[in-house]
Structure formats: structure tokens, C-alpha cells
Enzyme design. Structure first.
Site, PDB file in Angstrom:
ATOM      1  N   ASP A   1       0.779  -1.237   0.000  1.00  0.00           N
ATOM      2  CA  ASP A   1       0.000   0.000   0.000  1.00  0.00           C
ATOM      3  C   ASP A   1       0.813   1.290   0.000  1.00  0.00           C
ATOM      4  O   ASP A   1       0.249   2.390  -0.100  1.00  0.00           O
ATOM      5  CB  ASP A   1      -0.967   0.009   1.196  1.00  0.00           C
ATOM      6  CG  ASP A   1      -0.255  -0.176   2.542  1.00  0.00           C
ATOM      7  OD1 ASP A   1       0.915   0.228   2.673  1.00  0.00           O
ATOM      8  OD2 ASP A   1      -0.891  -0.727   3.468  1.00  0.00           O
TER       9      ASP A   1
ATOM     10  N   HIS B   1       6.441  -7.798  -1.279  1.00  0.00           N
ATOM     11  CA  HIS B   1       5.381  -8.167  -2.220  1.00  0.00           C
ATOM     12  C   HIS B   1       5.058  -7.064  -3.215  1.00  0.00           C
ATOM     13  O   HIS B   1       3.972  -7.038  -3.787  1.00  0.00           O
ATOM     14  CB  HIS B   1       4.131  -8.597  -1.433  1.00  0.00           C
ATOM     15  CG  HIS B   1       4.358  -9.859  -0.644  1.00  0.00           C
ATOM     16  ND1 HIS B   1       3.605 -10.236   0.440  1.00  0.00           N
ATOM     17  CD2 HIS B   1       5.282 -10.841  -0.801  1.00  0.00           C
ATOM     18  CE1 HIS B   1       4.054 -11.394   0.914  1.00  0.00           C
ATOM     19  NE2 HIS B   1       5.082 -11.771   0.185  1.00  0.00           N
TER      20      HIS B   1
HETATM   21  P1  NAD Z   1      -2.643 -11.305   7.628  1.00  0.00           P
HETATM   22  O1  NAD Z   1      -3.981 -10.765   7.279  1.00  0.00           O
HETATM   23  O2  NAD Z   1      -2.379 -12.736   7.368  1.00  0.00           O
HETATM   24  O3  NAD Z   1      -2.355 -11.048   9.169  1.00  0.00           O
HETATM   25  C1  NAD Z   1      -2.517  -9.800   9.756  1.00  0.00           C
HETATM   26  C2  NAD Z   1      -2.219  -9.954  11.240  1.00  0.00           C
HETATM   27  O4  NAD Z   1      -2.218  -8.658  11.810  1.00  0.00           O
HETATM   28  C3  NAD Z   1      -3.243 -10.773  11.994  1.00  0.00           C
HETATM   29  O5  NAD Z   1      -2.564 -11.754  12.766  1.00  0.00           O
HETATM   30  C4  NAD Z   1      -3.960  -9.762  12.907  1.00  0.00           C
HETATM   31  O6  NAD Z   1      -4.288 -10.298  14.166  1.00  0.00           O
HETATM   32  C5  NAD Z   1      -2.920  -8.686  13.038  1.00  0.00           C
HETATM   33  N1  NAD Z   1      -3.457  -7.328  13.198  1.00  0.00           N
HETATM   34  C6  NAD Z   1      -4.488  -6.749  12.536  1.00  0.00           C
HETATM   35  N2  NAD Z   1      -4.604  -5.467  12.895  1.00  0.00           N
HETATM   36  C7  NAD Z   1      -3.640  -5.235  13.822  1.00  0.00           C
HETATM   37  C8  NAD Z   1      -3.251  -4.103  14.588  1.00  0.00           C
HETATM   38  N3  NAD Z   1      -3.884  -2.924  14.472  1.00  0.00           N
HETATM   39  N4  NAD Z   1      -2.209  -4.224  15.439  1.00  0.00           N
HETATM   40  C9  NAD Z   1      -1.555  -5.399  15.589  1.00  0.00           C
HETATM   41  N5  NAD Z   1      -1.896  -6.511  14.901  1.00  0.00           N
HETATM   42  C10 NAD Z   1      -2.912  -6.421  14.021  1.00  0.00           C
HETATM   43  O7  NAD Z   1      -1.562 -10.369   6.875  1.00  0.00           O
HETATM   44  P2  NAD Z   1      -0.042 -10.685   6.479  1.00  0.00           P
HETATM   45  O8  NAD Z   1       0.616 -11.500   7.524  1.00  0.00           O
HETATM   46  O9  NAD Z   1       0.537  -9.406   6.044  1.00  0.00           O
HETATM   47  O10 NAD Z   1      -0.096 -11.653   5.214  1.00  0.00           O
HETATM   48  C11 NAD Z   1      -1.036 -11.596   4.199  1.00  0.00           C
HETATM   49  C12 NAD Z   1      -0.690 -10.904   2.875  1.00  0.00           C
HETATM   50  O11 NAD Z   1      -1.592  -9.862   2.823  1.00  0.00           O
HETATM   51  C13 NAD Z   1       0.616 -10.231   2.670  1.00  0.00           C
HETATM   52  O12 NAD Z   1       1.277 -10.901   1.672  1.00  0.00           O
HETATM   53  C14 NAD Z   1       0.258  -8.826   2.137  1.00  0.00           C
HETATM   54  O13 NAD Z   1       0.883  -8.621   0.884  1.00  0.00           O
HETATM   55  C15 NAD Z   1      -1.203  -8.889   1.880  1.00  0.00           C
HETATM   56  N6  NAD Z   1      -2.046  -7.719   2.202  1.00  0.00           N
HETATM   57  C16 NAD Z   1      -1.557  -6.461   2.194  1.00  0.00           C
HETATM   58  C17 NAD Z   1      -2.366  -5.404   2.523  1.00  0.00           C
HETATM   59  C18 NAD Z   1      -1.790  -4.010   2.497  1.00  0.00           C
HETATM   60  O14 NAD Z   1      -0.894  -3.727   1.704  1.00  0.00           O
HETATM   61  N7  NAD Z   1      -2.258  -3.116   3.378  1.00  0.00           N
HETATM   62  C19 NAD Z   1      -3.700  -5.609   2.901  1.00  0.00           C
HETATM   63  C20 NAD Z   1      -4.193  -6.931   2.884  1.00  0.00           C
HETATM   64  C21 NAD Z   1      -3.346  -7.982   2.545  1.00  0.00           C
END
Ligand code: NAD
Length: 248
Positions: free
Chosen positions: A109, A124
Site C-alpha cells: 500500500d 510483495h
Molecule cells: P494477515 O492478514 O495474514 O495477518 C494480519 C495480522 O495482523 C493478523 O494476525 C492480525 O491479528 C494482526 N493485526 C491486525 N490489525 C492489527 C493491529 N492494528 N495491530 C496489531 N496486529 C494487528 O496479513 P499478512 O501476515 O501481512 O499476510 C497476508 C498478505 O496480505 C501479505 O502478503 C500482504 O501482501 C497482503 N495484504 C496487504 C495489505 C496491504 O498492503 N495493506 C492488505 C491486505 C493484505
């Protein structure tokens, strides 16, 4: 107070003593900005779509159903109007102050850079970079957003976002810089990631330091190795840490 005061004081001490902090993060870092992650209660994996998100974000799906890919991608993966939160801002401040050597992120993002971070290794990729699959020409995000259906280059080729889809490899140079930063780090903070996505999650094995901090709302496979573990929101934890450190 949101986490035990003793733990937060310990974190503040470690941050104050460190000069090569590496932050390793994921989608949870951006949830406080309003971007849903994948695996939380309100994450994209719990929402209902015609195809599961992990299918729509795969290389195979992109090649076979580009229209549906771009519909989902524009709607759910791209949010250029969204602003960084405290976590992004504090990490940028640490870099400015000479405490932090790299942010290694799985996010696409661009919010770390928007907050001012420069040493950001994007495992990524990024929604802000795009290229033509035929001639290789680079295109800005606007080109993807202002088109309906499949965005096309002037040569007629499909414009593909430089994001790593499931089934695609990670960029070698980004991996190398991440490994180098982890090997030299004196404090590793892992936050906002389920550590479920490989090979990204496997990189943390290269950390050569003694202090490991985990800030995640739900449990992860690394919990038992953490010297300090916080289950609060990452923006709140880092903000409280900063208040403690700056007011002594
Ligand atoms: P995930 O969704 O698998 O895990 C997110 C983790 O963050 C969860 O364990 C959750 O409990 C925790 N979490 C959520 N909000 C939080 C907060 N405010 N404070 C602390 N912890 C919090 O995401 P991941 O491990 O990044 O893996 C999934 C894939 O998702 C990645 O490859 C990424 O590229 C992609 N992704 C990216 C975005 C983005 O760029 N913002 C959004 C969605 C998914």
C-alpha cells in the site's frame, strides 16, 4: 494502560538503546488506517466473494480472468486516499533519528513511504508500480485506476501491477537487502502479520540479534520465541512506547 507498563518500559529501553532496529510487518500495520487485512475477524478472507481472495490474487487467476482480477484489485487492494497511522509515522521517525535501519513489509500500500520512511523493502511489491507485460513500459497507479476492465499499454499489452501474486517469486534484490538488514539488526520488531505467508515469513530466521519483540493482535507461530509480546493494536503500542521514552 493498554499493555503492562513494565513491558512497555522495557520496549522503550530497547528502542532507546538500539541503532539498527528492523521492523518486519504485514497487513495488520495498515488496519488502523482503514485497510482490511486478510486473516482478522473483519479481514478479506472472512468476506464473501465469487472466488476466494487467495485464488483471485494468484498468478494463474490473473492470466485466465484478468477482468475479474482487476475488478477485485481496484475495489479491495488499492486505496490511494488512505493515510498512514501512528505505526507508520513512528517507524519513519525512528529512521530519521538513526534508530532504524529498515522496514521490511509484506504490504503493497505504500503507506510507510507516505509517512516518510525511505528504507522500505517491499517483499510483495507496490500498487504504485505497474508495467506492460509486452514492452515493459512503466505506468503509474492512476493508469490502472482510471481505466475500466483490463488496463492496456499504448502497445496493446496488458498492464500488470508490480505486486507479487500467489505463485510468483519474490524479487531477488529485495530479498538480499532484507536479509542483510536482518543479519545486522540489534532489535527486531515483528508486527501486524500472521507470519503465514512464505517465503516472506521465513526471512526472520536471518535475524542475528538477541532481542525479539512481537506486536500482533492474534497469536503467531513466533510467539514462543518473543522476548516481549504485545497483543494490542500496533499504532497504540508504539505511541505509548514513544510517550514513555520521550517523557523520562
Ligand atoms: P494477515 O492478514 O495474514 O495477518 C494480519 C495480522 O495482523 C493478523 O494476525 C492480525 O491479528 C494482526 N493485526 C491486525 N490489525 C492489527 C493491529 N492494528 N495491530 C496489531 N496486529 C494487528 O496479513 P499478512 O501476515 O501481512 O499476510 C497476508 C498478505 O496480505 C501479505 O502478503 C500482504 O501482501 C497482503 N495484504 C496487504 C495489505 C496491504 O498492503 N495493506 C492488505 C491486505 C493484505
Amino acid at each position: 494502560m493498554l499493555e503492562s507498563e513494565k513491558q512497555l518500559k522495557q520496549l522503550a529501553n530497547w528502542v532507546a538503546e538500539s541503532s539498527r532496529i528492523v521492523f518486519f510487518g504485514g497487513a495488520g500495520v495498515s488496519t488502523e488506517s482503514g485497510i482490511p487485512d486478510f486473516r482478522s475477524e473483519d479481514g478479506l478472507y472472512r468476506q464473501h466473494f465469487r472466488y476466494p481472495p487467495e485464488v483471485m490474487l494468484s498468478h494463474e487467476f490473473f492470466m485466465e480472468h484478468p477482468e475479474e482480477f482487476f475488478q477485485f484489485y481496484r475495489e479491495k487492494m488499492v486505496a490511494p486516499q488512505i493515510e498512514p497511522n501512528d505505526a507508520h509515522r513512528i517507524l519513519a521517525r525512528w529512521e530519521e533519528e538513526g534508530r532504524l535501519s529498515a522496514v521490511i513489509t509484506q504490504n503493497i500500500d505504500g503507506l510507510h513511504q507516505k509517512a516518510g520512511s525511505r528504507k522500505v523493502w517491499e517483499l510483495h511489491g507496490s500498487v504504485y508500480r505497474n508495467h506492460c507485460m509486452e514492452c515493459g513500459k512503466s505506468w503509474p497507479l492512476e493508469k490502472v485506476l482510471e481505466t475500466d476492465g483490463v488496463p492496456r499499454c499504448t502497445c496493446g499489452g496488458i498492464i500488470k501491477p508490480d505486486v507479487v501474486l500467489y505463485g510468483e517469486g519474490l524479487e531477488e534484490s529485495v530479498l538480499q537487502r532484507s536479509v542483510q538488514a536482518l543479519e545486522r539488526a540489534d532489535l527486531l520488531i515483528i508486527g501486524g502479520t500472521s507470519l503465514a505467508v512464505y517465503p516472506a515469513a521465513g526471512l526472520i530466521q536471518y535475524y542475528g540479534g538477541q532481542r525479539l519483540v512481537l506486536i500482533n493482535r492474534s497469536s503467531t507461530p513466533m510467539d514462543r520465541y518473543a522476548d516481549l509480546r504485545f497483543s494490542g493494536k500496533i499504532g497504540e503500542v508504539l505511541r505509548t512506547e514513544e510517550e514513555i521514552r520521550c517523557h523520562r
